[in-house]
Design a protein around this motif. Structure first.
Motif, PDB file in Angstrom:
ATOM      1  N   LEU A   1      59.968  41.465  89.158  1.00  0.00           N
ATOM      2  CA  LEU A   1      59.189  42.671  89.414  1.00  0.00           C
ATOM      3  C   LEU A   1      58.693  43.163  88.055  1.00  0.00           C
ATOM      4  CD1 LEU A   1      58.399  44.369  91.892  1.00  0.00           C
ATOM      5  CD2 LEU A   1      60.426  45.768  91.481  1.00  0.00           C
ATOM      6  N   LEU A   2      57.377  43.060  87.821  1.00  0.00           N
ATOM      7  CA  LEU A   2      56.791  43.272  86.502  1.00  0.00           C
ATOM      8  C   LEU A   2      55.883  44.492  86.498  1.00  0.00           C
ATOM      9  CD1 LEU A   2      55.759  39.566  85.797  1.00  0.00           C
ATOM     10  CD2 LEU A   2      57.936  40.696  85.223  1.00  0.00           C
ATOM     11  N   THR A   3      55.914  45.247  85.402  1.00  0.00           N
ATOM     12  CA  THR A   3      55.056  46.419  85.256  1.00  0.00           C
ATOM     13  C   THR A   3      54.368  46.378  83.897  1.00  0.00           C
ATOM     14  OG1 THR A   3      54.963  48.842  85.507  1.00  0.00           O
ATOM     15  CG2 THR A   3      56.825  47.948  84.264  1.00  0.00           C
ATOM     16  N   PRO A   4      53.105  46.798  83.793  1.00  0.00           N
ATOM     17  CA  PRO A   4      52.414  46.757  82.505  1.00  0.00           C
ATOM     18  C   PRO A   4      53.135  47.588  81.443  1.00  0.00           C
ATOM     19  CG  PRO A   4      50.844  47.092  84.284  1.00  0.00           C
ATOM     20  CD  PRO A   4      52.209  47.221  84.891  1.00  0.00           C
ATOM     21  N   PRO A   5      53.121  47.132  80.187  1.00  0.00           N
ATOM     22  CA  PRO A   5      53.731  47.903  79.099  1.00  0.00           C
ATOM     23  C   PRO A   5      52.898  49.145  78.799  1.00  0.00           C
ATOM     24  CG  PRO A   5      52.566  46.015  78.215  1.00  0.00           C
ATOM     25  CD  PRO A   5      52.518  45.867  79.715  1.00  0.00           C
ATOM     26  N   LEU A   6      53.482  50.086  78.080  1.00  0.00           N
ATOM     27  CA  LEU A   6      52.793  51.343  77.799  1.00  0.00           C
ATOM     28  C   LEU A   6      51.550  51.145  76.946  1.00  0.00           C
ATOM     29  CD1 LEU A   6      55.798  53.777  77.206  1.00  0.00           C
ATOM     30  CD2 LEU A   6      54.540  53.308  79.325  1.00  0.00           C
ATOM     31  N   ASP A   7      51.501  50.094  76.118  1.00  0.00           N
ATOM     32  CA  ASP A   7      50.311  49.890  75.295  1.00  0.00           C
ATOM     33  C   ASP A   7      49.122  49.367  76.108  1.00  0.00           C
ATOM     34  OD1 ASP A   7      50.877  47.190  75.623  1.00  0.00           O
ATOM     35  OD2 ASP A   7      51.384  46.838  73.519  1.00  0.00           O
ATOM     36  N   SER A   8      49.317  49.178  77.405  1.00  0.00           N
ATOM     37  CA  SER A   8      48.185  48.881  78.278  1.00  0.00           C
ATOM     38  C   SER A   8      47.314  50.113  78.491  1.00  0.00           C
ATOM     39  CB  SER A   8      48.683  48.382  79.637  1.00  0.00           C
ATOM     40  OG  SER A   8      49.301  49.435  80.369  1.00  0.00           O
ATOM     41  N   GLY A   9      47.850  51.300  78.155  1.00  0.00           N
ATOM     42  CA  GLY A   9      47.137  52.553  78.370  1.00  0.00           C
ATOM     43  C   GLY A   9      47.667  53.350  79.535  1.00  0.00           C
ATOM     44  N   CYS A  10      48.707  52.840  80.203  1.00  0.00           N
ATOM     45  CA  CYS A  10      49.243  53.558  81.361  1.00  0.00           C
ATOM     46  C   CYS A  10      50.113  54.731  80.926  1.00  0.00           C
ATOM     47  CB  CYS A  10      50.044  52.606  82.248  1.00  0.00           C
ATOM     48  SG  CYS A  10      51.600  52.010  81.539  1.00  0.00           S
ATOM     49  N   LEU A  11      50.299  55.657  81.860  1.00  0.00           N
ATOM     50  CA  LEU A  11      51.188  56.791  81.627  1.00  0.00           C
ATOM     51  C   LEU A  11      52.641  56.324  81.649  1.00  0.00           C
ATOM     52  CD1 LEU A  11      51.244  59.984  81.432  1.00  0.00           C
ATOM     53  CD2 LEU A  11      51.756  59.928  83.878  1.00  0.00           C
ATOM     54  N   ALA A  12      53.458  56.939  80.828  1.00  0.00           N
ATOM     55  CA  ALA A  12      54.899  56.659  80.843  1.00  0.00           C
ATOM     56  C   ALA A  12      55.521  57.413  82.013  1.00  0.00           C
ATOM     57  CB  ALA A  12      55.536  57.077  79.526  1.00  0.00           C
ATOM     58  N   GLY A  13      55.355  56.871  83.220  1.00  0.00           N
ATOM     59  CA  GLY A  13      55.818  57.546  84.428  1.00  0.00           C
ATOM     60  C   GLY A  13      57.331  57.685  84.478  1.00  0.00           C
ATOM     61  N   ILE A  14      57.787  58.818  84.977  1.00  0.00           N
ATOM     62  CA  ILE A  14      59.225  59.044  85.111  1.00  0.00           C
ATOM     63  C   ILE A  14      59.815  58.088  86.154  1.00  0.00           C
ATOM     64  CG2 ILE A  14      61.010  60.727  85.653  1.00  0.00           C
ATOM     65  CD1 ILE A  14      59.413  61.351  83.090  1.00  0.00           C
ATOM     66  N   THR A  15      59.131  57.930  87.289  1.00  0.00           N
ATOM     67  CA  THR A  15      59.618  57.012  88.316  1.00  0.00           C
ATOM     68  C   THR A  15      59.600  55.583  87.801  1.00  0.00           C
ATOM     69  OG1 THR A  15      58.736  58.517  89.992  1.00  0.00           O
ATOM     70  CG2 THR A  15      59.371  56.316  90.722  1.00  0.00           C
ATOM     71  N   ARG A  16      58.551  55.209  87.091  1.00  0.00           N
ATOM     72  CA  ARG A  16      58.477  53.877  86.466  1.00  0.00           C
ATOM     73  C   ARG A  16      59.664  53.659  85.548  1.00  0.00           C
ATOM     74  NH1 ARG A  16      57.208  52.221  81.416  1.00  0.00           N
ATOM     75  NH2 ARG A  16      56.087  50.248  81.095  1.00  0.00           N
ATOM     76  N   GLU A  17      59.929  54.644  84.697  1.00  0.00           N
ATOM     77  CA  GLU A  17      61.018  54.559  83.730  1.00  0.00           C
ATOM     78  C   GLU A  17      62.358  54.365  84.426  1.00  0.00           C
ATOM     79  OE1 GLU A  17      61.136  57.236  80.012  1.00  0.00           O
ATOM     80  OE2 GLU A  17      62.351  58.318  81.487  1.00  0.00           O
ATOM     81  N   LEU A  18      62.590  55.137  85.481  1.00  0.00           N
ATOM     82  CA  LEU A  18      63.864  55.039  86.188  1.00  0.00           C
ATOM     83  C   LEU A  18      63.954  53.766  87.022  1.00  0.00           C
ATOM     84  CD1 LEU A  18      64.290  58.768  87.222  1.00  0.00           C
ATOM     85  CD2 LEU A  18      65.730  57.486  85.630  1.00  0.00           C
ATOM     86  N   ALA A  19      62.825  53.307  87.560  1.00  0.00           N
ATOM     87  CA  ALA A  19      62.844  52.038  88.292  1.00  0.00           C
ATOM     88  C   ALA A  19      63.248  50.892  87.372  1.00  0.00           C
ATOM     89  CB  ALA A  19      61.478  51.776  88.913  1.00  0.00           C
ATOM     90  N   LEU A  20      62.772  50.933  86.126  1.00  0.00           N
ATOM     91  CA  LEU A  20      63.178  49.922  85.152  1.00  0.00           C
ATOM     92  C   LEU A  20      64.661  50.057  84.808  1.00  0.00           C
ATOM     93  CD1 LEU A  20      60.088  50.031  82.753  1.00  0.00           C
ATOM     94  CD2 LEU A  20      60.831  48.023  84.057  1.00  0.00           C
ATOM     95  N   GLU A  21      65.111  51.281  84.549  1.00  0.00           N
ATOM     96  CA  GLU A  21      66.497  51.511  84.152  1.00  0.00           C
ATOM     97  C   GLU A  21      67.454  51.180  85.297  1.00  0.00           C
ATOM     98  OE1 GLU A  21      67.134  55.426  82.618  1.00  0.00           O
ATOM     99  OE2 GLU A  21      65.483  55.287  81.177  1.00  0.00           O
ATOM    100  N   TRP A  22      67.187  51.736  86.457  1.00  0.00           N
ATOM    101  CA  TRP A  22      68.095  51.547  87.588  1.00  0.00           C
ATOM    102  C   TRP A  22      68.031  50.123  88.116  1.00  0.00           C
ATOM    103  CZ3 TRP A  22      66.834  56.701  90.644  1.00  0.00           C
ATOM    104  CH2 TRP A  22      67.417  57.775  89.960  1.00  0.00           C
ATOM    105  N   GLY A  23      66.850  49.519  88.082  1.00  0.00           N
ATOM    106  CA  GLY A  23      66.737  48.130  88.511  1.00  0.00           C
ATOM    107  C   GLY A  23      67.549  47.205  87.624  1.00  0.00           C
ATOM    108  N   THR A  24      67.435  47.410  86.313  1.00  0.00           N
ATOM    109  CA  THR A  24      68.209  46.606  85.372  1.00  0.00           C
ATOM    110  C   THR A  24      69.700  46.807  85.587  1.00  0.00           C
ATOM    111  OG1 THR A  24      66.424  46.694  83.729  1.00  0.00           O
ATOM    112  CG2 THR A  24      68.639  46.155  82.928  1.00  0.00           C
TER     113      THR A  24
END
Length: 283
Positions: A191-214
């Motif tokens: 399950l892959l998500t673009p890095p922040l240097d792609s220009g995307c917002l540092a979403g809170i849900t994105r951040e937690l999905a990465l943390e909790w998924g890991t």
């Protein structure tokens, strides 16, 4: 439940006039905002949202002082208490206050608005590829500002084509984000998500999905993805998820008019987030 609104220290009616016509949040979109999830009347991940609000304001050249933050938190508490034990959304908006009719600022105190309304999150989403791009070199890249016209236009186009979210590439042709969401692609067993240097917002849900998924052992990580990866989704070779405070982790089951399936990792990530966001109120 009607929308509960608090402006600069007091609860007000939805249609009550409370802002100056010269507030820079209205005239030039000079401000930042956060949208938080309400879980049984409690505000989810408030600490992270306030921290990102501070970063967005700093990126605009505005400093949220401890007194300003106390005003924000007072507004949140007043609105939360008035809204009651509901699921829904709470929005915090901070503008630079009253200013001249041009883009230049004049010294002014912040305008703080907090509002909440009940709502139910949809389990699945419908997305459309946008014809417009996100500029990863913008002066406000990564900031959650009230200058939202680009997102409004892109989302209106998506809705007109049957979707509820528009997905944008950046100027390099990479997958970036949605108008109000981050995006994950389930492909190659990850399950892959673009890095922040792609220009995307540092979403809170994105951040937690990465943390909790890991933490849960899911194969989830950042990766540069070409915008054309969405062709694999419509071909049934990959799966798509969008994340935000208004969606949590939401599998996409319709892309550009094509029904698509939710993937097993996408469903596992949704189930994990749905459980943990009620168990861990301020992670």
């Amino acid at each position: 439940m009607k929308t509960v609104v608090w402006v600069n220290g007091r609860l007000v009616g939805e249609s009550e006039g409370t802002l100056s016509a010269l507030d820079h949040g209205i005239t030039v979109g000079d401000g930042a905002f956060e949208t938080c999830t309400l879980v049984g009347g409690d505000v989810f991940a408030l600490t992270r949202h306030v921290a990102r609000l501070r970063r967005s304001l700093q990126g605009l050249g505005l400093d949220l002082t401890p007194d300003d933050e106390a005003r924000v938190r007072a507004g949140v508490e007043a609105v939360r208490a008035a809204a009651g034990a509901v699921d829904g959304r709470l929005r915090i908006t901070v503008t630079s206050g009253v200013g001249p009719m041009g883009s230049g600022r004049a010294p002014s105190s912040f305008t703080v608005v907090v509002a909440a309304q009940a709502g139910v999150m949809a389990a699945e989403g419908r997305s459309v590829r946008s014809p417009w791009t996100r500029n990863e070199r913008s002066a406000v890249v990564g900031l959650k500002t009230t200058s939202y016209a680009e997102n409004v236009v892109a989302l209106a186009d998506a809705v007109a084509r049957g979707g509820d979210e528009a997905l944008l590439a950046n100027t390099r042709g990479e997958l970036c984000e949605g108008t109000g969401s981050n995006v994950f692609v389930e492909v190659g067993g990850e399950l892959l998500t673009p890095p922040l240097d792609s220009g995307c917002l540092a979403g809170i849900t994105r951040e937690l999905a990465l943390e909790w998924g890991t933490e849960a052992g899911l194969p989830v990580r950042e990766a540069v993805l070409p915008f054309a990866v969405l062709d694999q989704v419509t071909a049934g070779e990959a799966h798509l998820v969008v994340t935000s405070s208004g969606r949590n982790v939401q599998p996409v089951t319709w892309l550009d008019g094509v029904p698509v399936a939710a993937g097993p990792l996408s469903l596992a990530a949704r189930e994990l987030f749905d459980r943990l966001h009620r168990e861990r109120l301020d992670p």
